[in-house]
Write an enzyme that holds these catalytic residues in place. Structure first.
Site, PDB file in Angstrom:
ATOM      1  CG  PHE A 168     -41.985  81.617 -32.032  1.00 17.13           C
ATOM      2  CD1 PHE A 168     -41.471  82.137 -32.734  1.00 17.13           C
ATOM      3  CD2 PHE A 168     -43.095  80.794 -31.594  1.00 17.13           C
ATOM      4  CE1 PHE A 168     -42.321  81.969 -33.682  1.00 17.13           C
ATOM      5  CE2 PHE A 168     -43.738  81.041 -32.653  1.00 17.13           C
ATOM      6  CZ  PHE A 168     -43.678  81.683 -33.662  1.00 17.13           C
ATOM      7  CG  ASP A 209     -46.610  81.321 -24.630  1.00 20.74           C
ATOM      8  OD1 ASP A 209     -46.543  80.308 -24.875  1.00 20.74           O
ATOM      9  OD2 ASP A 209     -45.751  82.123 -25.772  1.00 20.74           O
ATOM     10  CE  LYS A 261     -45.436  74.739 -29.722  1.00 14.27           C
ATOM     11  NZ  LYS A 261     -45.575  73.931 -30.945  1.00 14.27           N
TER      12      LYS A 261
END
Length: 431
Positions: free
Chosen positions: A165, A250, A280
């Site tokens: 994802f 990532d 984040k």
């Protein structure tokens, strides 16, 4: 920093004056009334929210009806310092009162200082650079462009993993493997291939001189907190270097001290990426992301005018990033996340109904012995805990990094009853 200091590190109750100001802007409806208004005003991409949250302090949040919850999801690994952290709040407020937004015709001291800090934490070599974004998916878009710039010698393929994802915008979505996310929006940008997760033989077979980049999450968060093995990461580094492909990591969910390292790949000796994406936890709740490029050759792939963003790297966002990193360093977040995470994983392993536990630091996934994870989320919410289901049998924890063992223990104590409650509908359905 001791447990008492950690517990108070992010404690901050909203001042009555601030609450009053919000009431003037929004009105003071109940949770049910707010949800009715939500469904009448917002696009339904998230469905109906579980609760209407109005206030947070440390690891706790309160809903519109006054119920308190222990937040063990942290805005999906975003609120690294919990809610309303006093230092981050003061820095953001001060910066906004000084200089809020400037165009990318200019820079600011906070932008430069945060870039320097990230390069230092990443132990990046000379010639490394940072490009600031507003989110993780935007950082992945920049990474896709970086990969395309490595295609000038005929490389056209980008490899990603099953279960990956990377975001919902079109370039990031092309890297994301879940069909339910992809199919409604096809055709997606071409050239991306998904290969089996954590399979070094499949990686060797797929890798050749036509590959521009290999994009990996060191720990797949949305897939249920699935770590890549050290062997796989080392093989990925060796093969990409051998064939001239970029290794792009990532670290949107796994970065910023969450795993007990500043970045998850730092747990594996010899694995230094060509680029990594962040977001984040970087802003402690304020939107900020980044693409970090390692070394002069990679940094030189994108030049002036080839990419940009309006809000990325603005003074307030980068001030929030600096404040967050400073606070995490001050509290000894790497050791604390490692210690509390180990405590939680050990405790989860001993809970009846938990079949498997995975993760590093305070990024934890655990499988149940049946397909009742969504029901467990609702039972946990009713018991005062916010957790997340990543699949029918898997739950995820990504709490604030200030979580104490005493707070973690309250979940471990409550979890057996939560799981029994969650299993009840399934048993009744099969009766």
């Amino acid at each position: 920093m001791n447990e008492t200091a950690i517990a108070t590190h992010g404690r901050h109750a909203a001042a009555p004056a601030a609450d009053g100001a919000v009431d003037v802007l929004t009105g003071g409806d109940s949770g049910a009334e707010w949800l009715a208004r939500y469904n009448g005003a917002l696009l339904g991409v998230f469905g109906t929210p579980q609760r209407v949250l109005v206030r947070g302090s440390g690891c706790y949040v309160w809903d519109a009806d006054g119920t308190r919850y222990l937040d063990l999801l942290g805005g999906i690994a975003v609120n690294a310092l919990g809610h309303a952290h006093p230092f981050v709040t003061s820095v953001v407020s001060s910066q906004l009162a000084t200089l809020g937004h400037i165009s990318n015709f200019f820079t600011s001291p906070t932008q430069v200082a945060l870039a320097e800090k990230l390069l230092a934490l990443a132990q990046a070599p000379a010639g490394s650079r940072v490009f600031f974004t507003n989110s993780g998916t935007e950082a992945l878009e920049a990474a896709v462009k970086l990969a395309r710039r490595n295609s000038t010698t005929g490389r056209r393929r980008i490899l990603a993993l099953d279960g990956a994802f990377h975001g919902r915008t079109m370039g990031a979505l092309a890297l994301t493997s879940k069909k339910a996310y992809r199919e409604p929006f096809e055709p997606l940008p071409a050239g991306v291939e998904h290969i089996p997760f954590n399979d070094t033989d499949a990686l060797r077979e797929a890798m050749d001189g036509s590959v521009a980049a290999l994009v990996l999450e060191p720990i797949q968060g949305e897939a249920g907190v699935r770590p890549l093995s050290p062997e796989y990461l080392r093989t990925a580094r060796e093969l990409t270097r051998e064939h001239g492909a970029l290794l792009i990591l990532d670290e949107v969910q796994s970065g910023i001290a969450r795993t007990g390292h500043w970045f998850a790949h730092q747990a594996v000796d010899g694995v230094v990426p060509d680029a990594m994406t962040l977001a984040k936890g970087l802003g402690g709740g304020f939107p900020v992301g980044a693409l970090v490029t390692f070394g002069e050759d990679v940094s030189g792939l994108i030049g002036a005018g080839q990419h940009g963003t309006t809000f990325g790297g603005n003074p307030v966002a980068t001030a929030a990033g600096l404040a967050t990193l400073h606070a995490l360093e001050s509290m000894g977040a790497l050791q604390h996340a490692s210690d509390v995470g180990a405590y939680l994983r050990a405790g989860l392993t001993a809970v009846d109904g938990v079949a498997a536990v995975r993760g590093e630091g305070l990024l934890i996934g655990f499988d149940l012995d049946g397909e009742h994870a969504p029901a467990a989320v609702q039972a946990a919410l009713a018991a005062g805990f916010i957790i997340n289901a990543t699949g029918p049998s898997t739950l995820r924890l990504a709490p604030p990094l200030i979580l104490t063992t005493e707070q973690a223990a309250t979940l471990l104590d409550a979890l057996p009853a939560i799981l029994r409650t969650a299993q009840t509908p399934a048993r009744e359905a099969s009766a």
